[in-house]
Motif scaffolding. Structure first.
Motif, PDB file in Angstrom:
ATOM      1  N   ASP A  12     -21.391  52.296-134.195  1.00 13.56           N
ATOM      2  CA  ASP A  12     -21.577  53.444-135.038  1.00 13.56           C
ATOM      3  C   ASP A  12     -22.933  54.109-134.835  1.00 13.56           C
ATOM      4  OD1 ASP A  12     -21.178  55.283-136.960  1.00 13.56           O
ATOM      5  OD2 ASP A  12     -20.522  53.859-138.488  1.00 13.56           O
ATOM      6  N   PHE A  13     -22.926  55.339-134.334  1.00 13.08           N
ATOM      7  CA  PHE A  13     -24.158  56.098-134.154  1.00 13.08           C
ATOM      8  C   PHE A  13     -24.917  56.178-135.472  1.00 13.08           C
ATOM      9  CE2 PHE A  13     -26.686  59.913-134.246  1.00 13.08           C
ATOM     10  CZ  PHE A  13     -27.232  59.995-132.985  1.00 13.08           C
ATOM     11  N   THR A  14     -24.180  56.415-136.561  1.00 12.20           N
ATOM     12  CA  THR A  14     -24.794  56.601-137.870  1.00 12.20           C
ATOM     13  C   THR A  14     -25.571  55.364-138.320  1.00 12.20           C
ATOM     14  OG1 THR A  14     -22.728  57.773-138.268  1.00 12.20           O
ATOM     15  CG2 THR A  14     -24.256  57.638-140.096  1.00 12.20           C
ATOM     16  N   VAL A  15     -25.090  54.188-137.907  1.00 10.85           N
ATOM     17  CA  VAL A  15     -25.771  52.945-138.273  1.00 10.85           C
ATOM     18  C   VAL A  15     -26.987  52.712-137.373  1.00 10.85           C
ATOM     19  CG1 VAL A  15     -25.528  50.428-138.343  1.00 10.85           C
ATOM     20  CG2 VAL A  15     -23.657  51.900-139.158  1.00 10.85           C
ATOM     21  N   ARG A  16     -26.836  53.065-136.088  1.00 15.07           N
ATOM     22  CA  ARG A  16     -27.893  52.749-135.122  1.00 15.07           C
ATOM     23  C   ARG A  16     -29.057  53.735-135.178  1.00 15.07           C
ATOM     24  NH1 ARG A  16     -25.619  49.428-130.997  1.00 15.07           N
ATOM     25  NH2 ARG A  16     -26.726  50.442-129.307  1.00 15.07           N
ATOM     26  N   ALA A  17     -28.786  54.965-135.560  1.00 13.45           N
ATOM     27  CA  ALA A  17     -29.840  55.979-135.540  1.00 13.45           C
ATOM     28  C   ALA A  17     -31.054  55.615-136.404  1.00 13.45           C
ATOM     29  CB  ALA A  17     -29.265  57.338-135.933  1.00 13.45           C
ATOM     30  N   PRO A  18     -30.857  55.163-137.667  1.00 15.90           N
ATOM     31  CA  PRO A  18     -32.038  54.830-138.471  1.00 15.90           C
ATOM     32  C   PRO A  18     -32.869  53.696-137.874  1.00 15.90           C
ATOM     33  CG  PRO A  18     -30.054  54.930-139.840  1.00 15.90           C
ATOM     34  CD  PRO A  18     -29.604  55.028-138.433  1.00 15.90           C
ATOM     35  N   ASN A  22     -36.916  54.060-136.724  1.00 16.06           N
ATOM     36  CA  ASN A  22     -37.970  53.202-137.258  1.00 16.06           C
ATOM     37  C   ASN A  22     -38.663  52.357-136.202  1.00 16.06           C
ATOM     38  OD1 ASN A  22     -37.951  53.907-140.027  1.00 16.06           O
ATOM     39  ND2 ASN A  22     -35.966  52.897-140.228  1.00 16.06           N
ATOM     40  N   ASP A  23     -38.417  52.679-134.920  1.00 17.85           N
ATOM     41  CA  ASP A  23     -39.068  51.928-133.842  1.00 17.85           C
ATOM     42  C   ASP A  23     -40.174  52.810-133.243  1.00 17.85           C
ATOM     43  OD1 ASP A  23     -39.808  50.804-131.430  1.00 17.85           O
ATOM     44  OD2 ASP A  23     -37.776  50.170-130.898  1.00 17.85           O
ATOM     45  N   PRO A  24     -41.423  52.581-133.636  1.00 14.19           N
ATOM     46  CA  PRO A  24     -42.500  53.484-133.215  1.00 14.19           C
ATOM     47  C   PRO A  24     -42.737  53.489-131.699  1.00 14.19           C
ATOM     48  CG  PRO A  24     -43.389  51.626-134.465  1.00 14.19           C
ATOM     49  CD  PRO A  24     -41.886  51.514-134.527  1.00 14.19           C
ATOM     50  N   THR A  25     -42.533  52.355-131.025  1.00 15.36           N
ATOM     51  CA  THR A  25     -42.740  52.318-129.571  1.00 15.36           C
ATOM     52  C   THR A  25     -41.716  53.205-128.881  1.00 15.36           C
ATOM     53  OG1 THR A  25     -43.416  50.029-129.826  1.00 15.36           O
ATOM     54  CG2 THR A  25     -42.993  50.789-127.582  1.00 15.36           C
ATOM     55  N   THR A 337     -28.890  54.736-128.668  1.00 12.40           N
ATOM     56  CA  THR A 337     -28.251  54.942-129.969  1.00 12.40           C
ATOM     57  C   THR A 337     -26.834  55.497-129.803  1.00 12.40           C
ATOM     58  OG1 THR A 337     -30.430  55.368-130.845  1.00 12.40           O
ATOM     59  CG2 THR A 337     -28.593  56.055-132.218  1.00 12.40           C
ATOM     60  N   TYR A 338     -26.618  56.199-128.694  1.00  9.92           N
ATOM     61  CA  TYR A 338     -25.299  56.801-128.475  1.00  9.92           C
ATOM     62  C   TYR A 338     -24.280  55.769-127.990  1.00  9.92           C
ATOM     63  CZ  TYR A 338     -27.844  61.201-128.859  1.00  9.92           C
ATOM     64  OH  TYR A 338     -28.615  62.237-129.295  1.00  9.92           O
ATOM     65  N   LYS A 339     -24.790  54.597-127.597  1.00 10.69           N
ATOM     66  CA  LYS A 339     -23.965  53.478-127.167  1.00 10.69           C
ATOM     67  C   LYS A 339     -23.217  53.725-125.861  1.00 10.69           C
ATOM     68  CE  LYS A 339     -19.643  51.388-127.978  1.00 10.69           C
ATOM     69  NZ  LYS A 339     -18.481  51.235-128.809  1.00 10.69           N
ATOM     70  N   PHE A 340     -22.653  54.907-125.669  1.00  6.80           N
ATOM     71  CA  PHE A 340     -21.842  55.152-124.482  1.00  6.80           C
ATOM     72  C   PHE A 340     -22.725  55.617-123.321  1.00  6.80           C
ATOM     73  CE2 PHE A 340     -19.033  55.568-128.104  1.00  6.80           C
ATOM     74  CZ  PHE A 340     -17.986  54.754-127.730  1.00  6.80           C
ATOM     75  N   VAL A 341     -22.120  55.820-122.168  1.00  6.55           N
ATOM     76  CA  VAL A 341     -22.867  56.084-120.935  1.00  6.55           C
ATOM     77  C   VAL A 341     -23.625  57.408-120.987  1.00  6.55           C
ATOM     78  CG1 VAL A 341     -22.582  56.481-118.461  1.00  6.55           C
ATOM     79  CG2 VAL A 341     -21.285  54.683-119.589  1.00  6.55           C
ATOM     80  N   TYR A 342     -22.986  58.435-121.576  1.00  3.20           N
ATOM     81  CA  TYR A 342     -23.607  59.757-121.563  1.00  3.20           C
ATOM     82  C   TYR A 342     -24.187  60.059-122.940  1.00  3.20           C
ATOM     83  CZ  TYR A 342     -20.853  59.998-117.318  1.00  3.20           C
ATOM     84  OH  TYR A 342     -20.318  59.725-116.086  1.00  3.20           O
ATOM     85  N   GLN A 363     -20.180  61.277-133.212  1.00  4.25           N
ATOM     86  CA  GLN A 363     -21.155  61.901-132.308  1.00  4.25           C
ATOM     87  C   GLN A 363     -21.244  63.433-132.427  1.00  4.25           C
ATOM     88  OE1 GLN A 363     -22.061  60.391-128.599  1.00  4.25           O
ATOM     89  NE2 GLN A 363     -21.785  58.272-129.197  1.00  4.25           N
ATOM     90  N   PRO A 364     -20.108  64.140-132.550  1.00  8.19           N
ATOM     91  CA  PRO A 364     -20.246  65.594-132.688  1.00  8.19           C
ATOM     92  C   PRO A 364     -21.013  66.004-133.956  1.00  8.19           C
ATOM     93  CG  PRO A 364     -17.991  65.014-132.113  1.00  8.19           C
ATOM     94  CD  PRO A 364     -18.701  63.732-132.424  1.00  8.19           C
ATOM     95  N   HIS A 365     -21.142  65.073-134.897  1.00  8.31           N
ATOM     96  CA  HIS A 365     -21.880  65.391-136.124  1.00  8.31           C
ATOM     97  C   HIS A 365     -23.375  65.123-135.979  1.00  8.31           C
ATOM     98  CE1 HIS A 365     -18.284  66.065-138.630  1.00  8.31           C
ATOM     99  NE2 HIS A 365     -17.735  65.273-137.728  1.00  8.31           N
ATOM    100  N   ALA A 366     -23.774  64.424-134.909  1.00  8.36           N
ATOM    101  CA  ALA A 366     -25.184  64.066-134.732  1.00  8.36           C
ATOM    102  C   ALA A 366     -25.934  65.240-134.110  1.00  8.36           C
ATOM    103  CB  ALA A 366     -25.296  62.819-133.867  1.00  8.36           C
TER     104      ALA A 366
END
Lengths: 481, 217
Positions: A12-18, A22-25, A337-342, A363-366
């Motif tokens: 889930d993009f929505t879960v991975r995005a936050p 929060n990863d400053p590096t 974060t997109y998980k897929f190849v592209y 993804q189209p909502h991101a």
């Protein structure tokens, strides 16, 4: 070796995005890279009229391919065959993997050296070959680094853009025998060169992607800076090229404008160090080059995308990555974060079409539909329009058949809410009632309410005014007219 | 697998047709008298070195330039014009670098080419001013790997073969009529920016590119 298979990765993009935010590096690594790439590209296209005419020419070249795709694929096949290149067709990824494996097994190949290929990432080819005892070594420096780290590419042009120098230095110190910790880029590059030289010489086969296949002459065009693509396609006795069925150009005259657009859009270079045009296997009397060249044409959902004349424009893409470099979402969450190849904007329209709206429908909502990707796309893909279309397809009643998994995001509650919304805006009595209700009771709505929660989880809940604008106006003596 | 081909083409043919657009006008840049200047500047901007010389003088000049770099083993194609000229000029000279002929299939020369030669000398079929590119059409006399495996690539180019743009070259030389096994555009030495966008040269191919332009040719 290599990234973990995609099936094992969270969906889930929505879960991975936050988590990425929060990863400053990660944020710093992407910010630095994207800023550099944007300014280099801008310098290349400073002459606006020249950019406009070049881009129109490039977009037309790719639109011409789509207008004649089946005939051009047949022409390419005929030309390649006449040139001595063996052409294979694969409808699905398992078919493509089986074709590659069979070619390698027939040749008795045990080790493969790879140039960069996004189609091979789509196929998860390295895993498939490893499962059958064939070792595939990535030779593009960025791909080599992430293969050492067991990760997937985070950008389609610069696969290890998410890593900084210190992270790569630590990785090399651990994994390359005899090399201590060094952040000197020349030393790190020299170490990779020394490691990979022997691999090139020992490889039984080379595998590459294709940037443009010229239907007119049966020529495979590969662009690159490192020379690993040339080595992979010249030194081993067998070369297998992988391409999606859309990566054609009609004729050689279409090549110069596209070659002028691709590297300038991608990395802000006038041209890549090497443009490698392959038309034949080694011919009698020639002293090097592969004895056998194979071309694998992969569909994997592309012909379905082609079936819709709006969504079809997705297939114009020449994989420059400019859309992601300029995307305010991609540059903050990074490619993984997109998980897929592209990843990035092109991924947001391509992935849901290839994989289905049921598994990549978020993804189209991101996207904020800010249009930055559309402005920089060298072949004028209407990315924002396609994003909106895919959002519609994802909630279409009954699913429709334009996109795999259509209607997957449709929910009864959301449908009902939009019906109510329509009523409120089409019937004055309903509008008045809703405004009266919201001003009196809106602030009592709990933040955790379904639908509202999607908004309030990342934003402060808005406070409703005690009276509507209409009520205030009437009190001030304005009348409806 | 024949099913795959038929199925893919059938799906594509069943799709609605989209209009075939014309190719809009686009004029690639032209440089007139400043062609060579442009070529030199563009190649220089990507770390290539351009030296002007003449047909008679280049083998001697190259010998000096290689001595400055400490290069001792040079790969050449004895059957090519450039290689033959080099052979004639250097064999009489006991102090010249060792010439390694690329005269057998790569399988017989792999160790030497991959690990040992220090420079490769090739001719250049055409040049492109717009992008500072060399166009090579490798053949039996000058095989593909000559310009790739040695750490230094020396390219010998007649000034007269310089074109403004790739588009002009493809059209005027009729490339569509027949492409060689491998055609190459080379613009500078091998490079990468995969580590933190920092440029590093010679990651897989040559670390240096030296172009000798024969001004009288």
């Amino acid at each position: 070796m290599g990234a973990e298979p995609r099936a094992a990765v969270g969906n889930d993009f929505t879960v991975r995005a936050p988590q990425a935010l929060n990863d400053p590096t990660l944020r710093a690594n992407f910010r630095r890279a994207m800023d550099g790439l944007m300014s280099k590209r801008a310098a290349q296209f400073a002459d606006k009229p020249a950019w406009d005419s070049l881009r129109a020419r490039g977009a037309a070249a790719k639109a011409r391919v789509l207008a004649q795709l089946p005939a051009l694929l047949e022409r390419l096949e005929d030309k390649c065959r006449a040139n001595g290149i063996t052409v294979h067709w694969a409808e699905t990824i398992p078919e493509a993997n089986a074709i590659v494996l069979e070619i390698l097994q027939k040749a008795g190949a045990r080790t493969v050296i790879k140039g960069k290929s996004m189609v091979s990432e789509e196929m998860e080819l390295n895993h498939h070959l490893a499962a059958h005892g064939i070792q595939a070594v990535e030779s593009d420096l960025g791909e080599y680094i992430i293969q050492l780290a067991g990760e997937a590419p985070s950008h389609i042009v610069m696969p290890c853009i998410h890593k900084n120098k210190a992270e790569i230095a630590r990785l090399f110190a651990e994994r390359i025998p005899g090399l201590g910790y060094t952040e000197d880029v020349d030393a790190l590059t020299a170490a990779a060169r020394a490691e990979l030289r022997g691999r090139f010489a020992a490889a039984d086969a080379g595998i590459s992607g294709v940037n443009f296949a010229v239907a007119e002459t049966g020529t495979l065009v590969l662009v690159e800076n490192e020379g690993n693509g040339r080595l992979s396609t010249t030194l081993p006795p067998l070369h297998i090229a992988l391409m999606g069925i859309e990566k054609l150009v009609e004729s050689l005259e279409d090549l110069p404008p596209l070659l002028a657009l691709l590297p300038r859009s991608a990395t802000g270079q006038h041209i890549t160090t090497y443009v490698n045009m392959i038309t034949h296997p080694r011919r009698a009397g020639e002293l090097d080059g592969p004895e056998e060249v194979h071309l694998v044409l992969l569909d994997s959902g592309r012909s379905r995308v082609y079936g819709d004349d709006q969504l079809r424009d997705t297939l114009r893409c020449i994989r420059c990555g400019a859309c992601m470099n300029h995307c305010p979402v991609y540059s903050r969450v990074g490619g993984h974060t997109y998980k897929f190849v592209y990843p990035g904007p092109i991924g947001k329209i391509l992935t849901p079409q290839l994989e289905g709206l049921d598994c990549a429908g978020d993804q189209p909502h991101a996207s904020t539909l800010c249009n930055a990707c559309v402005e920089v796309c060298p072949v004028k893909i209407p990315i924002a329009d396609i994003l909106v279309r895919l959002r519609e397809e994802s909630v279409r009643p009954g699913g429709g058949d334009a996109v795999k998994g259509g209607g997957a995001r449709r929910s009864a509650l959301e449908t009902l809410s939009w019906r109510a919304w329509m009523l409120i805006y089409s019937r004055p009595w309903a509008g008045r009632l809703a405004a009266w209700g919201m001003t009196r009771f809106g602030n009592l709505l709990p933040e955790r309410l379904p639908l509202l929660k999607a908004w309030t989880s990342v934003r402060t809940k808005p406070r409703f005014a005690a009276k509507s604008l209409h009520e205030l106006a009437r009190e001030q003596g304005y009348c409806d007219e | 697998m024949s099913d795959a081909r038929a199925n893919i083409l059938a799906r594509l043919r069943a799709a609605p047709r989209s209009p075939l657009p014309d190719r809009p006008d686009w004029t690639p840049p032209a440089f007139g008298e400043s062609r060579l200047e442009r070529f030199r500047a563009m190649l220089g901007s990507v770390h290539g070195e351009v030296v002007e010389t003449t047909l008679a003088a280049w083998p001697g000049l190259l010998r000096t330039l290689l001595a400055e770099r400490g290069v001792r083993r040079v790969l050449y194609g004895p059957a090519a014009d450039v290689g033959a000229q080099l052979g004639r000029a250097w064999t009489a000279d006991g102090d010249a670098p060792t010439l390694v002929p690329y005269d057998r299939p790569i399988e017989a020369l792999k160790a030497e080419l991959v690990h040992s030669v220090e420079a490769g000398v090739t001719s250049v079929r055409w040049g492109i001013a717009e992008t500072g590119s060399l166009v090579l059409w490798p053949d039996a006399a000058e095989p593909r790997l000559m310009s790739l495996l040695p750490p230094l690539h020396v390219a010998v180019m007649a000034a007269s073969v310089l074109y403004d743009s790739l588009a002009q070259l493809v059209a005027e030389q009729g490339w569509a009529g027949g492409m060689p096994t491998n055609a190459l555009l080379i613009s500078g030495p091998s490079k990468t920016a995969d580590i933190e966008q920092t440029l590093a040269y010679g990651v897989h191919g040559p670390k240096d590119l030296l172009v000798l332009v024969l001004a009288d040719q």
